[in-house]
Design a protein around this motif. Structure first.
Motif, PDB file in Angstrom:
ATOM      1  N   CYS A   1       0.825  -1.225   0.000  1.00 48.77           N
ATOM      2  CA  CYS A   1       0.000   0.000   0.000  1.00 48.77           C
ATOM      3  C   CYS A   1       0.852   1.264   0.000  1.00 48.77           C
ATOM      4  O   CYS A   1       0.522   2.235  -0.692  1.00 48.77           O
TER       5      CYS A   1
ATOM      6  N   ASN B   1     -12.311  -5.921  -5.264  1.00 45.27           N
ATOM      7  CA  ASN B   1     -11.852  -5.920  -3.863  1.00 45.27           C
ATOM      8  C   ASN B   1     -10.395  -5.516  -3.746  1.00 45.27           C
ATOM      9  O   ASN B   1      -9.998  -4.844  -2.787  1.00 45.27           O
TER      10      ASN B   1
ATOM     11  N   LYS C   1     -10.287  -1.828  -4.080  1.00 48.32           N
ATOM     12  CA  LYS C   1     -10.790  -1.237  -2.820  1.00 48.32           C
ATOM     13  C   LYS C   1      -9.712  -1.274  -1.741  1.00 48.32           C
ATOM     14  O   LYS C   1      -9.578  -0.340  -0.946  1.00 48.32           O
ATOM     15  N   ALA C   2      -8.970  -2.378  -1.712  1.00 49.91           N
ATOM     16  CA  ALA C   2      -7.888  -2.499  -0.721  1.00 49.91           C
ATOM     17  C   ALA C   2      -6.792  -1.469  -0.999  1.00 49.91           C
ATOM     18  O   ALA C   2      -6.212  -0.900  -0.075  1.00 49.91           O
TER      19      ALA C   2
ATOM     20  N   ALA D   1      -8.194   1.935   0.164  1.00 49.81           N
ATOM     21  CA  ALA D   1      -8.120   2.027   1.639  1.00 49.81           C
ATOM     22  C   ALA D   1      -6.674   2.238   2.079  1.00 49.81           C
ATOM     23  O   ALA D   1      -6.398   3.007   3.001  1.00 49.81           O
ATOM     24  N   GLY D   2      -5.759   1.576   1.391  1.00 52.18           N
ATOM     25  CA  GLY D   2      -4.340   1.692   1.726  1.00 52.18           C
ATOM     26  C   GLY D   2      -3.810   3.105   1.555  1.00 52.18           C
ATOM     27  O   GLY D   2      -2.856   3.505   2.232  1.00 52.18           O
TER      28      GLY D   2
ATOM     29  N   GLN E   1      -5.250   5.629   2.540  1.00 46.54           N
ATOM     30  CA  GLN E   1      -5.557   6.312   3.817  1.00 46.54           C
ATOM     31  C   GLN E   1      -4.931   5.545   4.991  1.00 46.54           C
ATOM     32  O   GLN E   1      -5.384   5.647   6.129  1.00 46.54           O
TER      33      GLN E   1
ATOM     34  N   ASP F   1      -5.173   2.506   5.775  1.00 47.64           N
ATOM     35  CA  ASP F   1      -5.947   1.356   6.258  1.00 47.64           C
ATOM     36  C   ASP F   1      -5.486   0.148   5.435  1.00 47.64           C
ATOM     37  O   ASP F   1      -5.863  -0.017   4.275  1.00 47.64           O
ATOM     38  N   TYR F   2      -4.651  -0.673   6.068  1.00 46.47           N
ATOM     39  CA  TYR F   2      -4.044  -1.796   5.336  1.00 46.47           C
ATOM     40  C   TYR F   2      -4.799  -3.113   5.536  1.00 46.47           C
ATOM     41  O   TYR F   2      -4.389  -4.149   5.027  1.00 46.47           O
ATOM     42  N   SER F   3      -5.888  -3.059   6.315  1.00 45.82           N
ATOM     43  CA  SER F   3      -6.542  -4.310   6.729  1.00 45.82           C
ATOM     44  C   SER F   3      -7.101  -5.110   5.546  1.00 45.82           C
ATOM     45  O   SER F   3      -7.012  -6.337   5.524  1.00 45.82           O
ATOM     46  N   LYS F   4      -7.682  -4.422   4.577  1.00 42.93           N
ATOM     47  CA  LYS F   4      -8.255  -5.132   3.413  1.00 42.93           C
ATOM     48  C   LYS F   4      -7.154  -5.816   2.604  1.00 42.93           C
ATOM     49  O   LYS F   4      -7.301  -6.949   2.171  1.00 42.93           O
TER      50      LYS F   4
END
Ligand SMILES: Nc1ncnc2c1ncn2[C@@H]1O[C@H](COP(=O)(O)OP(=O)(O)OP(=O)(O)O)[C@@H](O)[C@H]1O
Ligand SMILES: [Mg+2]
Length: 201
Positions: free
Chosen positions: A130, A171, A174-175, A178-179, A181, A183-186
């Motif tokens: 990410c 997906n 989307k990951a 999110a990365g 921002q 947010d690495y969880s996805k």
């Protein structure tokens, strides 16, 4: 992995990237890039087996140069244009050099070690994926290059090539979003599912 749409690049609306071989057909160009990518995998997996690789930013640039150098003058070089995708603006070209220095530190601090289990490895690799994606240092080929780099790490730690077929392209994107921002969880979930023991090539 194919692309739904081309990038928005400031001052360059060309659909087909200008290339050294003068290829003007998008399909031919894509097919050639696919062949080049296969060759790049073979080349770097061989170097890995010989113990000749160090996982650092320099290697990512070498991979990109080897992969696309025959086609594009900008292979292995930092981009000089601004790039956005789906309204996501990647790192400003003027900031890439500095961001890569930070990234190299992050990479060093988050390389897997032998004691790490699959969960920890996927967490570390998601961060690397990410953060590299947010910088997007190359004009094109950032996704394939970082996935190859992460594949080399996975193989080095006894896993097979990461299987992104366990998720959907949507997906995955989307990951990546999110990365951006942090947010690495996805991405971690995708990589966790994609890591399998010893299934190399
Ligand atoms: N909306 C988005 N926001 C953030 N990152 C994105 C977005 N869409 C795609 N990406 C990331 O950018 C990559 C595409 O970058 P680029 O086109 O430079 O490389 P590529 O090798 O051609 O990619 P790919 O093979 O995945 O199409 C994707 O693989 C994904 O990691
Ligand atoms: Mg692309």
């Amino acid at each position: 992995m194919g692309e739904h749409s081309r990038y928005n690049v400031s001052g360059d609306e060309a659909k087909i990237l200008k290339n050294k071989l003068g290829i003007a057909d998008q399909k031919i160009l894509e097919d050639l890039e696919t062949l080049l990518l296969k060759d790049t995998y073979a080349h770097f997996l061989t170097l890995l087996q010989k113990g000749n690789l160090k996982f650092n930013t320099k290697l990512i640039f070498e991979i990109h140069k080897y992969f696309l150098g025959i086609l594009y003058a900008w292979a292995g070089k930092i981009r000089t244009v601004e790039i956005s995708k789906d309204d996501m603006l990647f790192c400003a070209s003027s900031q890439i050099k500095k961001s890569l220095q930070d990234f190299n530190r992050l990479l060093k601090n988050n390389l897997p070690i032998s004691q790490n289990n699959r969960k920890v490895i996927s967490k570390k690799l998601s961060l690397i994926h990410c953060e590299f994606n947010a910088i997007h240092p190359f004009r094109e080929g950032n996704g394939r290059t970082i996935r190859l780099f992460l594949d080399l790490i996975a193989v080095d730690f006894g896993y097979g090539l990461i299987d992104y077929g366990k998720t959907t392209k949507m997906n995955y994107i989307k990951a990546c979003v999110a990365g951006m921002q942090k947010d690495y969880s996805k991405m971690q979930k995708i990589l966790f599912k994609g890591l399998a023991r010893g299934a190399n090539s």
